[in-house]
Structure formats: structure tokens, C-alpha cells
Design an enzyme around this catalytic site. Structure first.
Site, PDB file in Angstrom:
ATOM      1  N   PRO A  94       8.766   6.627  -8.753  1.00 52.46           N
ATOM      2  CA  PRO A  94       9.583   5.440  -9.024  1.00 52.46           C
ATOM      3  C   PRO A  94      11.019   5.613  -8.539  1.00 52.46           C
ATOM      4  CG  PRO A  94       9.106   6.616 -11.075  1.00 52.46           C
ATOM      5  CD  PRO A  94       8.312   7.288  -9.988  1.00 52.46           C
ATOM      6  N   GLU A 122       5.117  13.437 -16.633  1.00 54.45           N
ATOM      7  CA  GLU A 122       6.555  13.179 -16.444  1.00 54.45           C
ATOM      8  C   GLU A 122       6.942  13.248 -14.970  1.00 54.45           C
ATOM      9  OE1 GLU A 122       8.750  12.069 -18.688  1.00 54.45           O
ATOM     10  OE2 GLU A 122       6.924  11.938 -19.876  1.00 54.45           O
ATOM     11  N   ARG A 160      -3.463  -1.664   7.477  1.00 54.01           N
ATOM     12  CA  ARG A 160      -3.643  -2.992   8.072  1.00 54.01           C
ATOM     13  C   ARG A 160      -2.690  -3.234   9.251  1.00 54.01           C
ATOM     14  NH1 ARG A 160      -4.031  -7.222   5.248  1.00 54.01           N
ATOM     15  NH2 ARG A 160      -2.640  -8.569   6.363  1.00 54.01           N
ATOM     16  N   ASP A 175       2.126 -12.808   8.521  1.00 53.42           N
ATOM     17  CA  ASP A 175       2.071 -12.429   7.110  1.00 53.42           C
ATOM     18  C   ASP A 175       3.477 -12.459   6.514  1.00 53.42           C
ATOM     19  OD1 ASP A 175      -0.609 -12.063   6.865  1.00 53.42           O
ATOM     20  OD2 ASP A 175      -0.565  -9.886   7.124  1.00 53.42           O
TER      21      ASP A 175
END
Ligand code: SAH
Length: 237
Positions: A94, A122, A160, A175
Site C-alpha cells: 500500500p 504486517e 492485456r 479504453d
């Protein structure tokens, strides 16, 4: 492109790459995806992959030794300065650089061997980040229980974009995000469904008008819900 995923839950990836575009890309040898169990690289008798954090506190931390050993098996070295050209070792985290379409494209452009490390608990011992990891990538500002879903998202977004992965009848050009805008709305048959009609312009076969309509709709939608894209916030690498 070759992708190697390191995880303590290899079963998580059972079948997940066996559908649609990724499956086709694998069958066409556009991409090869291997999943490795970090636990197999643990050398102690209990095959421990995690341990309590130094300094105290909640939770567990993924130990460095099995991850270093796995990277050395895959790459011959755990020193990122010695990796072969085109090799990137990504820690899903993150705290990483946010995954955006240009970030996915940059992997397609200069990476032929991608190794993904999925954290758990963690997180991963910081020495992994300091030595073997070339890129720390986040899929968004929220915390997942593990890097596995993030690895799936990253692999999908990259595969992709690989040359020929989408086949001739589809293209990533229009897209969302590819041109800095969201995609325009799509409709298929029937032309009228429960009283809702497909916009007339899409039925008249005038390709210039259709293209103009699609651009207008893409711009309208982007302005309404993702103004930040118009301000160039998605363009940075
Ligand atoms: N304590 C950490 C979070 C650990 S979450 C912190 O606050 O920064 C456990 C694992 O899930 C992480 O090591 C990472 O591999 C994965 N993960 C969680 N959220 C993620 C995200 N937004 N993007 C990518 N990986 C994520």
C-alpha cells in the site's frame, strides 16, 4: 513476458489466470505465469515464513530468508544491481507507487521478466525492499489482507497491453485512461430494451458521427466523475 509470483498462498492463484485474455495470452506464448510457494524456500524444520516484529507490536512479518532464496533461485542473485536487463522485482504494497495505466504500460515497454512478491500480515521485512525490490507498487489507497489480489490486478493490467494479447478485433486504445479519458458508453442488441433505446447515432452507420459522439460522451463522463484526469493527474509516471 515471463511472470513469477511469490506467495505464501499459492492456491490463491488456482485458475485465476485461466480465463479470457490472460488465458489466451498464455496459450499463445505471449506470457508465461508461474506461481511459487515462499514456504518451499524456508530452510528451518518448521518451514517458517513469518515471525514476530522486532520492537514489539501486533501481527507478524514475512521473514527475509525464504524470499531472498526464492529470488536467488529465479534470478541467480538477490542484488538488484545485478539483475539481467528487463528484470523487475515488484513488491506489492500500500506504500508503493500507485498503479495507473502509464505505470502498467511502462512494464510492457521495458520489462520481460517480472517477479511479484506478495506480502501478508504486517508486511515484509524491510531488508527485502532495500535489496531485491526494484519497484514498490500499490493498487490503491486502501489496505488489503495480502498482496495476492494486488498481484492479480497488476498482472491483468499488464498482460492485456502486451502486443497481440487482445486479438485483432479489440484494442486497448480507447479504453479508459489510455487517452487520458474514461471510455465512452457501450451498447449491444437489442436496439430497444424495456423501453430504453440505444442512441440513434450508433445505429446510422455514419462512422465519423459515431466517433464524434463517442469522444463527446467520453469527455462528458470524465468531466462529471473524474475531473482530475482532465487536469493531467493520471499522466505522471
Ligand atoms: N502494515 C502495512 C499493511 C500490510 S497489508 C501497512 O500499513 O503499510 C499486508 C500485505 O498486503 C502487504 O504487505 C502488501 O503486500 C499487501 N497490500 C495491502 N494493501 C495493498 C495495496 N493497496 N496495494 C498493494 N498491495 C497491498
Amino acid at each position: 513476458m515471463r511472470v513469477d509470483v511469490l506467495t505464501i498462498f499459492p492456491e490463491f492463484f488456482n485458475e485465476v489466470f485461466d480465463f479470457g485474455i490472460i488465458r489466451r495470452a498464455k496459450l499463445a506464448d505471449i506470457v508465461e505465469i508461474n506461481v511459487h510457494d515462499i514456504r518451499l524456500f524456508a530452510t528451518d524444520k518448521h518451514r517458517m515464513v513469518d515471525d514476530r516484529p522486532f520492537g514489539g507490536g501486533d501481527g507478524m512479518v514475512l521473514k527475509p530468508e525464504p524470499i531472498f532464496a526464492a529470488i536467488e533461485m529465479l534470478l541467480g542473485t538477490s542484488d538488484r544491481d545485478k539483475y539481467a536487463d528487463g528484470t523487475r522485482v515488484v513488491l506489492l504494497s500500500p506504500q508503493g507507487k500507485p498503479l495507473k495505466q502509464p505505470v502498467a504500460q511502462s512494464f510492457v515497454n521495458d520489462c520481460s521478466h517480472l517477479v511479484l512478491i506478495c506480502g501478508r500480515y504486517e508486511g515484509v521485512d524491510e531488508r527485502v525492499n532495500a535489496t531485491v525490490v526494484t519497484d514498490e507498487i500499490s493498487i490503491g489507497d486502501y489496505v488489503l489482507s495480502g498482496g495476492e489480489p494486488a498481484a492479480i490486478v497488476l498482472v491483468d493490467s499488464i498482460v492485456r497491453l502486451l502486443p497481440n494479447a487482445l486479438g485483432s478485433d479489440t484494442s486497448a486504445e480507447n479504453d479508459s485512461f489510455s487517452d487520458g479519458l474514461l471510455d465512452s458508453p457501450h451498447y449491444t442488441r437489442p436496439a430497444e430494451f424495456r423501453g430504453m433505446k440505444v442512441p440513434e447515432v450508433l445505429l446510422n452507420g455514419n462512422h465519423a458521427e459515431i466517433e464524434k459522439w463517442r469522444q463527446e460522451k467520453a469527455l462528458e463522463k470524465t468531466r462529471l466523475i473524474r475531473k482530475d484526469l482532465l487536469e493531467g493527474a493520471n499522466g505522471e509516471m
